[in-house]
Design a protein around this motif. Structure first.
Motif, PDB file in Angstrom:
ATOM      1  N   TRP A 279      -2.761 -33.440   5.062  1.00 29.75           N
ATOM      2  CA  TRP A 279      -2.908 -32.889   3.716  1.00 29.75           C
ATOM      3  C   TRP A 279      -4.113 -31.959   3.648  1.00 29.75           C
ATOM      4  CZ3 TRP A 279       0.828 -32.409   0.592  1.00 29.75           C
ATOM      5  CH2 TRP A 279       1.845 -33.346   0.563  1.00 29.75           C
ATOM      6  N   SER A 280      -5.149 -32.260   4.410  1.00 29.24           N
ATOM      7  CA  SER A 280      -6.317 -31.379   4.461  1.00 29.24           C
ATOM      8  C   SER A 280      -5.916 -30.015   5.019  1.00 29.24           C
ATOM      9  CB  SER A 280      -7.419 -31.988   5.328  1.00 29.24           C
ATOM     10  OG  SER A 280      -7.921 -33.156   4.741  1.00 29.24           O
ATOM     11  N   PHE A 281      -5.071 -30.037   6.049  1.00 31.26           N
ATOM     12  CA  PHE A 281      -4.598 -28.786   6.636  1.00 31.26           C
ATOM     13  C   PHE A 281      -3.739 -28.019   5.633  1.00 31.26           C
ATOM     14  CE2 PHE A 281      -1.427 -26.306   8.961  1.00 31.26           C
ATOM     15  CZ  PHE A 281      -2.270 -25.476   9.689  1.00 31.26           C
ATOM     16  N   VAL A 282      -2.867 -28.700   4.929  1.00 29.66           N
ATOM     17  CA  VAL A 282      -2.011 -28.059   3.931  1.00 29.66           C
ATOM     18  C   VAL A 282      -2.867 -27.458   2.826  1.00 29.66           C
ATOM     19  CG1 VAL A 282      -0.265 -28.476   2.149  1.00 29.66           C
ATOM     20  CG2 VAL A 282       0.021 -29.468   4.429  1.00 29.66           C
ATOM     21  N   ASP A 283      -3.888 -28.206   2.387  1.00 26.87           N
ATOM     22  CA  ASP A 283      -4.786 -27.706   1.350  1.00 26.87           C
ATOM     23  C   ASP A 283      -5.535 -26.466   1.844  1.00 26.87           C
ATOM     24  OD1 ASP A 283      -6.121 -27.872  -1.217  1.00 26.87           O
ATOM     25  OD2 ASP A 283      -7.896 -28.560  -0.101  1.00 26.87           O
ATOM     26  N   PHE A 284      -6.025 -26.505   3.078  1.00 27.36           N
ATOM     27  CA  PHE A 284      -6.714 -25.352   3.660  1.00 27.36           C
ATOM     28  C   PHE A 284      -5.790 -24.144   3.749  1.00 27.36           C
ATOM     29  CE2 PHE A 284      -7.893 -22.879   7.445  1.00 27.36           C
ATOM     30  CZ  PHE A 284      -9.144 -22.437   7.038  1.00 27.36           C
ATOM     31  N   ALA A 285      -4.556 -24.361   4.179  1.00 25.71           N
ATOM     32  CA  ALA A 285      -3.590 -23.264   4.291  1.00 25.71           C
ATOM     33  C   ALA A 285      -3.309 -22.651   2.915  1.00 25.71           C
ATOM     34  CB  ALA A 285      -2.298 -23.758   4.934  1.00 25.71           C
ATOM     35  N   ALA A 286      -3.226 -23.482   1.894  1.00 21.42           N
ATOM     36  CA  ALA A 286      -2.991 -22.985   0.537  1.00 21.42           C
ATOM     37  C   ALA A 286      -4.184 -22.169   0.044  1.00 21.42           C
ATOM     38  CB  ALA A 286      -2.726 -24.151  -0.416  1.00 21.42           C
ATOM     39  N   GLN A 287      -5.389 -22.628   0.343  1.00 23.32           N
ATOM     40  CA  GLN A 287      -6.587 -21.882  -0.048  1.00 23.32           C
ATOM     41  C   GLN A 287      -6.644 -20.533   0.662  1.00 23.32           C
ATOM     42  OE1 GLN A 287     -10.192 -24.176   0.360  1.00 23.32           O
ATOM     43  NE2 GLN A 287      -9.253 -25.968  -0.577  1.00 23.32           N
TER      44      GLN A 287
ATOM     45  N   LYS B 216      -5.937 -14.544   0.592  1.00 24.85           N
ATOM     46  CA  LYS B 216      -5.205 -13.351   1.021  1.00 24.85           C
ATOM     47  C   LYS B 216      -4.590 -12.637  -0.173  1.00 24.85           C
ATOM     48  CE  LYS B 216      -4.080 -14.667   5.748  1.00 24.85           C
ATOM     49  NZ  LYS B 216      -3.011 -14.902   6.723  1.00 24.85           N
ATOM     50  N   ASP B 217      -4.059 -13.392  -1.105  1.00 28.58           N
ATOM     51  CA  ASP B 217      -3.479 -12.799  -2.311  1.00 28.58           C
ATOM     52  C   ASP B 217      -4.564 -12.106  -3.141  1.00 28.58           C
ATOM     53  OD1 ASP B 217      -1.171 -12.399  -4.106  1.00 28.58           O
ATOM     54  OD2 ASP B 217      -2.308 -13.720  -5.461  1.00 28.58           O
TER      55      ASP B 217
ATOM     56  N   ARG C 296      -7.394 -10.890  -2.037  1.00 26.09           N
ATOM     57  CA  ARG C 296      -7.825  -9.695  -1.293  1.00 26.09           C
ATOM     58  C   ARG C 296      -6.823  -8.555  -1.484  1.00 26.09           C
ATOM     59  NH1 ARG C 296      -6.937  -7.368   3.736  1.00 26.09           N
ATOM     60  NH2 ARG C 296      -8.699  -6.191   4.528  1.00 26.09           N
ATOM     61  N   TYR C 297      -5.554  -8.864  -1.419  1.00 24.02           N
ATOM     62  CA  TYR C 297      -4.525  -7.846  -1.623  1.00 24.02           C
ATOM     63  C   TYR C 297      -4.655  -7.226  -3.014  1.00 24.02           C
ATOM     64  CZ  TYR C 297      -0.085  -5.796  -2.891  1.00 24.02           C
ATOM     65  OH  TYR C 297       0.866  -4.930  -3.363  1.00 24.02           O
ATOM     66  N   ARG C 298      -4.822  -8.054  -4.027  1.00 22.98           N
ATOM     67  CA  ARG C 298      -4.927  -7.538  -5.399  1.00 22.98           C
ATOM     68  C   ARG C 298      -6.179  -6.692  -5.594  1.00 22.98           C
ATOM     69  NH1 ARG C 298      -1.066  -9.703  -8.591  1.00 22.98           N
ATOM     70  NH2 ARG C 298      -0.026 -11.571  -7.828  1.00 22.98           N
ATOM     71  N   GLN C 299      -7.285  -7.099  -4.988  1.00 22.57           N
ATOM     72  CA  GLN C 299      -8.512  -6.313  -5.082  1.00 22.57           C
ATOM     73  C   GLN C 299      -8.358  -4.973  -4.361  1.00 22.57           C
ATOM     74  OE1 GLN C 299     -11.399  -9.020  -3.466  1.00 22.57           O
ATOM     75  NE2 GLN C 299     -11.672 -10.089  -5.418  1.00 22.57           N
ATOM     76  N   LEU C 300      -7.738  -4.993  -3.201  1.00 21.89           N
ATOM     77  CA  LEU C 300      -7.510  -3.765  -2.449  1.00 21.89           C
ATOM     78  C   LEU C 300      -6.580  -2.824  -3.210  1.00 21.89           C
ATOM     79  CD1 LEU C 300      -8.115  -2.229   0.141  1.00 21.89           C
ATOM     80  CD2 LEU C 300      -6.196  -3.419   1.207  1.00 21.89           C
ATOM     81  N   LEU C 301      -5.569  -3.374  -3.833  1.00 28.26           N
ATOM     82  CA  LEU C 301      -4.645  -2.570  -4.632  1.00 28.26           C
ATOM     83  C   LEU C 301      -5.375  -1.935  -5.819  1.00 28.26           C
ATOM     84  CD1 LEU C 301      -1.771  -1.582  -5.225  1.00 28.26           C
ATOM     85  CD2 LEU C 301      -1.407  -3.726  -6.478  1.00 28.26           C
ATOM     86  N   ALA C 302      -6.211  -2.708  -6.503  1.00 33.66           N
ATOM     87  CA  ALA C 302      -6.964  -2.176  -7.645  1.00 33.66           C
ATOM     88  C   ALA C 302      -7.918  -1.075  -7.194  1.00 33.66           C
ATOM     89  CB  ALA C 302      -7.735  -3.299  -8.340  1.00 33.66           C
ATOM     90  N   LEU C 303      -8.609  -1.287  -6.081  1.00 32.65           N
ATOM     91  CA  LEU C 303      -9.536  -0.288  -5.570  1.00 32.65           C
ATOM     92  C   LEU C 303      -8.812   0.991  -5.150  1.00 32.65           C
ATOM     93  CD1 LEU C 303     -12.396   0.502  -4.751  1.00 32.65           C
ATOM     94  CD2 LEU C 303     -11.980  -0.626  -2.559  1.00 32.65           C
ATOM     95  N   THR C 304      -7.712   0.843  -4.457  1.00 34.39           N
ATOM     96  CA  THR C 304      -6.927   2.001  -4.024  1.00 34.39           C
ATOM     97  C   THR C 304      -6.408   2.782  -5.226  1.00 34.39           C
ATOM     98  OG1 THR C 304      -6.273   0.826  -2.025  1.00 34.39           O
ATOM     99  CG2 THR C 304      -4.931   2.720  -2.651  1.00 34.39           C
ATOM    100  N   THR C 305      -5.944   2.076  -6.236  1.00 35.62           N
ATOM    101  CA  THR C 305      -5.457   2.717  -7.449  1.00 35.62           C
ATOM    102  C   THR C 305      -6.572   3.488  -8.132  1.00 35.62           C
ATOM    103  OG1 THR C 305      -3.810   0.972  -7.742  1.00 35.62           O
ATOM    104  CG2 THR C 305      -4.345   2.303  -9.687  1.00 35.62           C
ATOM    105  N   LEU C 306      -7.744   2.881  -8.251  1.00 33.78           N
ATOM    106  CA  LEU C 306      -8.886   3.544  -8.873  1.00 33.78           C
ATOM    107  C   LEU C 306      -9.273   4.808  -8.122  1.00 33.78           C
ATOM    108  CD1 LEU C 306     -11.147   3.580 -10.981  1.00 33.78           C
ATOM    109  CD2 LEU C 306     -12.434   2.046  -9.485  1.00 33.78           C
ATOM    110  N   ILE C 307      -9.318   4.730  -6.807  1.00 32.64           N
ATOM    111  CA  ILE C 307      -9.653   5.903  -5.992  1.00 32.64           C
ATOM    112  C   ILE C 307      -8.625   7.007  -6.202  1.00 32.64           C
ATOM    113  CG2 ILE C 307      -9.799   6.767  -3.625  1.00 32.64           C
ATOM    114  CD1 ILE C 307     -11.090   4.012  -2.921  1.00 32.64           C
ATOM    115  N   GLU C 308      -7.358   6.664  -6.182  1.00 37.33           N
ATOM    116  CA  GLU C 308      -6.305   7.663  -6.390  1.00 37.33           C
ATOM    117  C   GLU C 308      -6.436   8.349  -7.749  1.00 37.33           C
ATOM    118  OE1 GLU C 308      -3.795   8.902  -4.415  1.00 37.33           O
ATOM    119  OE2 GLU C 308      -4.807   7.826  -2.799  1.00 37.33           O
ATOM    120  N   VAL C 309      -6.736   7.591  -8.786  1.00 40.07           N
ATOM    121  CA  VAL C 309      -6.902   8.164 -10.127  1.00 40.07           C
ATOM    122  C   VAL C 309      -8.102   9.116 -10.143  1.00 40.07           C
ATOM    123  CG1 VAL C 309      -7.486   7.634 -12.529  1.00 40.07           C
ATOM    124  CG2 VAL C 309      -5.730   6.302 -11.354  1.00 40.07           C
ATOM    125  N   LEU C 310      -9.214   8.694  -9.538  1.00 40.60           N
ATOM    126  CA  LEU C 310     -10.402   9.551  -9.504  1.00 40.60           C
ATOM    127  C   LEU C 310     -10.133  10.856  -8.753  1.00 40.60           C
ATOM    128  CD1 LEU C 310     -13.164   6.858  -8.843  1.00 40.60           C
ATOM    129  CD2 LEU C 310     -12.726   8.079 -10.986  1.00 40.60           C
TER     130      LEU C 310
END
Length: 65
Positions: A8-16, A21-22, A24-38
């Motif tokens: 269960w510790s491994f499952v919890d770690f994998a979920a975290q 990762k999710d 990081r993806y959302r932050q990268l998407l927001a940053l890329t979008t902001l750069i494109e708009v600028l």
């Protein structure tokens, strides 16, 4: 009651990790979008962004060495 099995510790770690990762993806998407708009609005050029990025990376390297 929370399970204490090592499995269960491994499952919890994998979920975290998946959540990170999710996030990081959302932050990268927001940053890329902001750069494109600028760039699209002519506020900054791709070249200015590249030069500033190199400048900041060099400064970071100086602080880490």
């Amino acid at each position: 009651m929370k399970p204490t099995s090592p499995h269960w510790s491994f499952v919890d770690f994998a979920a975290q990790l998946a959540d990170l990762k999710d996030d990081r993806y959302r932050q990268l998407l927001a940053l890329t979008t902001l750069i494109e708009v600028l760039v699209d609005k002519g506020i900054i050029t791709a070249e200015e962004l590249r030069l500033k990025s190199e400048e900041m990376e060099e400064e970071l390297d100086r602080h880490l060495l």
